[in-house]
Design an enzyme around this catalytic site. Structure first.
Site, PDB file in Angstrom:
ATOM      1  N   GLY A 221      48.230  20.060 -64.307  1.00 35.26           N
ATOM      2  CA  GLY A 221      48.017  19.292 -63.086  1.00 35.26           C
ATOM      3  C   GLY A 221      47.884  17.824 -63.399  1.00 35.26           C
ATOM      4  O   GLY A 221      47.109  17.452 -64.282  1.00 35.26           O
TER       5      GLY A 221
ATOM      6  N   ASP B 205      67.556  27.109 -70.445  1.00 35.54           N
ATOM      7  CA  ASP B 205      66.448  26.526 -69.679  1.00 35.54           C
ATOM      8  C   ASP B 205      65.567  27.657 -69.187  1.00 35.54           C
ATOM      9  O   ASP B 205      65.948  28.828 -69.248  1.00 35.54           O
ATOM     10  CB  ASP B 205      66.981  25.677 -68.514  1.00 35.54           C
ATOM     11  CG  ASP B 205      65.972  24.608 -68.098  1.00 35.54           C
ATOM     12  OD1 ASP B 205      64.812  24.661 -68.563  1.00 35.54           O
ATOM     13  OD2 ASP B 205      66.331  23.735 -67.296  1.00 35.54           O
TER      14      ASP B 205
ATOM     15  N   CYS C  44      46.815  23.435 -61.725  1.00 40.43           N
ATOM     16  CA  CYS C  44      45.422  23.203 -62.066  1.00 40.43           C
ATOM     17  C   CYS C  44      44.969  23.801 -63.397  1.00 40.43           C
ATOM     18  O   CYS C  44      45.340  24.911 -63.763  1.00 40.43           O
ATOM     19  CB  CYS C  44      44.475  23.681 -60.984  1.00 40.43           C
ATOM     20  SG  CYS C  44      44.850  22.998 -59.381  1.00 40.43           S
TER      21      CYS C  44
ATOM     22  N   TYR D 268      56.870  29.362 -68.235  1.00 43.75           N
ATOM     23  CA  TYR D 268      56.860  27.904 -68.174  1.00 43.75           C
ATOM     24  C   TYR D 268      55.487  27.239 -68.173  1.00 43.75           C
ATOM     25  O   TYR D 268      55.268  26.262 -68.872  1.00 43.75           O
ATOM     26  CB  TYR D 268      57.642  27.445 -66.938  1.00 43.75           C
ATOM     27  CG  TYR D 268      57.382  26.007 -66.578  1.00 43.75           C
ATOM     28  CD1 TYR D 268      57.786  24.995 -67.433  1.00 43.75           C
ATOM     29  CD2 TYR D 268      56.717  25.669 -65.405  1.00 43.75           C
ATOM     30  CE1 TYR D 268      57.529  23.669 -67.121  1.00 43.75           C
ATOM     31  CE2 TYR D 268      56.462  24.345 -65.092  1.00 43.75           C
ATOM     32  CZ  TYR D 268      56.867  23.349 -65.956  1.00 43.75           C
ATOM     33  OH  TYR D 268      56.613  22.054 -65.655  1.00 43.75           O
TER      34      TYR D 268
ATOM     35  N   ASN E 193      41.427  27.173 -60.244  1.00 49.64           N
ATOM     36  CA  ASN E 193      42.867  27.289 -60.480  1.00 49.64           C
ATOM     37  C   ASN E 193      43.331  28.541 -59.761  1.00 49.64           C
ATOM     38  O   ASN E 193      42.853  29.638 -60.060  1.00 49.64           O
ATOM     39  CB  ASN E 193      43.139  27.394 -61.986  1.00 49.64           C
ATOM     40  CG  ASN E 193      44.596  27.723 -62.311  1.00 49.64           C
ATOM     41  OD1 ASN E 193      44.878  28.316 -63.338  1.00 49.64           O
ATOM     42  ND2 ASN E 193      45.521  27.345 -61.447  1.00 49.64           N
ATOM     43  N   GLY E 194      44.257  28.378 -58.821  1.00 50.35           N
ATOM     44  CA  GLY E 194      44.767  29.535 -58.087  1.00 50.35           C
ATOM     45  C   GLY E 194      44.983  29.190 -56.635  1.00 50.35           C
ATOM     46  O   GLY E 194      45.022  28.020 -56.260  1.00 50.35           O
TER      47      GLY E 194
END
Ligand code: SF4
Length: 490
Positions: free
Chosen positions: A44, A361, A17, A258, A118-119
């Site tokens: 998101g 990566d 989000c 990321y 968000n969370g």
């Protein structure tokens, strides 16, 4: 992130989000919010929504899909007002359905509030049960509605008092942007798990998950919203209320690894630089005898450049990513599924043939897509493939706003590093240590969440917490639901 992790990361460890808000009399707030959400699309991709306020009423538009699919020019023209909040969603609690799209709006006789979150709360079930007992009928299956109802329905005459009281009961991660008919509010949990920052655009105030969204709309970065802070913005100006003082901070390490965009600033550090440093640390911890270093695009590229700089091995682009691959509802047939990895990456045989390759990566979650990447590199002629991950092994799920796989699905929870190396078909495998990661991020280790690497979460977690726990509750409430609603949802 790289992709198995792009495999992984994009398929099983989704971002969780993005939120954006603006208080801007005289500005086209809906349009600015649209572009703010556009910059937060990586957080998101399931649904998007905007709510505007004009001093008298709230107006909303939300749908399933990407930001560019959800809004038309006509939709934006219909979103009038001087305040707007917006949301891009990936579900962490509640399924991916339109009734769970955000911002959500709750209305009571004394309060009208739109909330973008968000969370993830870890005590949402208990709080929800309590509210249902009191007569609340829930319209969504999200923990966001639990928050919204507590803020709207809780004790206290003024909204800020109710928020402050509710914050002492909420446990978990919440970066919130909210609007009433005439106020924009931003709230960050006392641990500061998810990011939230404040910016200025002419005389308008903006709040966003990440600073990249401020830059996209031409706003100036001012500061982060502090953990435990409520920011209230209305026609009288901006007010900061330190509602809850936290004993510790617990910024999510995965934001650095990321989730956050590389051009965002977290804790005064550019994410791109932090990722490069992770690559340098990785090269020191796990050197390789190799000819070239490549990164799994896009998120592992800064780490690969850092690895190359530190090791002296030249950096090359060995994989090309289809940047426009998003969520598709068209199912591939078996033949296409078999070559599915090619939908995301194509190797460059001219770069890879005959080379001993280090492929960097950002993480390995399930491991199911890293394997095809190693195979892809070998098929393109790579003589050796040395996998390097600029994060420690992920051995525990996240309960704080990231939809990782279950513990049983995490490859590092089931296998040792040599076993994973063999499973991937790589010549060697090296993970960055937690100490190296923390050094790269340059934030004191005690101020970071490392729960998915260590199992030590900053709040007590319910280990069997299910993302869909409220779906059953919703069904039950509907079936037996003649309880009178004290708050109506719109
Ligand atoms: S458990 Fe991992 S992904 Fe979740 S908040 Fe903590 S560091 Fe981030």
């Amino acid at each position: 992130m790289g992709e198995l992790d792009h495999d992984d990361l994009h398929q099983s460890c989704h971002e969780a989000c993005g939120v954006f808000g603006i208080f801007g009399p005289g500005e086209d707030v809906a349009r600015i919010t649209f572009f703010g959400l556009y910059a937060l699309q990586h957080r998101g991709q399931e649904s998007a929504g905007i709510v505007t306020a004009d001093g008298e009423r709230l107006t909303s538009h939300m749908r399933m899909g990407l930001v560019a699919q959800v809004f038309t020019e006509e939709d934006l023209l219909g979103l009038r007002g001087h305040i707007a909040i917006g949301h891009t969603r990936y579900s962490t609690t509640g399924s991916s359905k339109i009734y769970n799209a955000q911002p959500i709006i709750v209305r009571s006789p004394t309060c009208e509030l739109a909330v973008a979150h968000n969370g993830n709360l870890v005590n949402a079930s208990a709080l929800r049960e309590e509210l249902v007992e009191q007569g609340c009928q829930f319209r969504t299956t999200t923990d966001t509605e639990v928050i919204a109802r507590l803020f709207c329905e809780g004790p206290g005459t003024h909204l800020v008092d109710r928020i402050r009281l509710a914050m002492s009961r909420l446990q978990g991660a919440y970066s919130l942007v909210m609007t009433t008919k005439d106020q924009l509010l931003a709230v960050r949990d006392p641990l500061g798990v998810r990011p939230l920052c404040l910016g200025r655009l002419n005389s308008a105030w903006i709040v966003a998950s990440e600073s990249c969204a401020l830059a996209t709309v031409g706003a100036e970065y001012i500061r982060e919203v502090a953990p435990g802070e409520i920011v209230k913005i209305d026609e009288r100006g901006i007010e900061s209320i330190q509602a809850v003082t936290s004993e510790r901070q617990a910024t999510c390490l995965f934001e650095y690894i990321y989730f956050a965009r590389p051009d965002s600033v977290l804790n005064n550090r550019l994410v791109y630089q932090a990722r490069q440093e992770m690559g340098r640390e990785l090269a020191r911890e796990h050197p390789a005898d190799a000819d070239i270093v490549i990164g799994v695009p896009d998120s592992a590229v800064p780490g690969a450049i850092g690895y190359a700089e530190e090791s002296g091995i030249p950096y090359r682009e060995g994989l090309v990513k289809n940047r426009y691959i998003g969520r598709t509802f068209i199912q591939p047939d078996q033949r296409l599924r078999d070559i599915g990895i090619h939908l995301k990456f194509n190797p460059l045989p001219e770069v890879l043939a005959g080379q001993r390759v280090v492929v960097v990566d950002d993480s390995i979650v399930r491991g199911t897509t890293k394997r095809p990447i190693v195979r892809l590199l070998r098929d393109a002629g790579a003589r050796e493939v040395h996998v390097r991950i600029h994060a420690p092994p992920m051995v525990h799920p996240c309960y704080l706003g990231v939809d990782t796989a279950r513990r049983s699905e995490l490859v590092a929870a089931r296998m040792s590093v040599p076993e994973i190396c063999e499973y991937l078909g790589a010549d060697s495998l090296g993970y960055l240590s937690l100490e190296g990661l923390v050094r790269a991020v340059r934030v004191a280790g005690g101020s970071l969440c490392n729960g998915c690497f260590t199992g030590n979460y900053p709040v007590p977690v319910q280990l069997d917490l299910d993302k869909f726990a409220f779906e059953q509750a919703r069904l039950g409430e509907r079936e037996g639901g003649e309880r009178k609603a004290r708050v109506s949802m719109v």
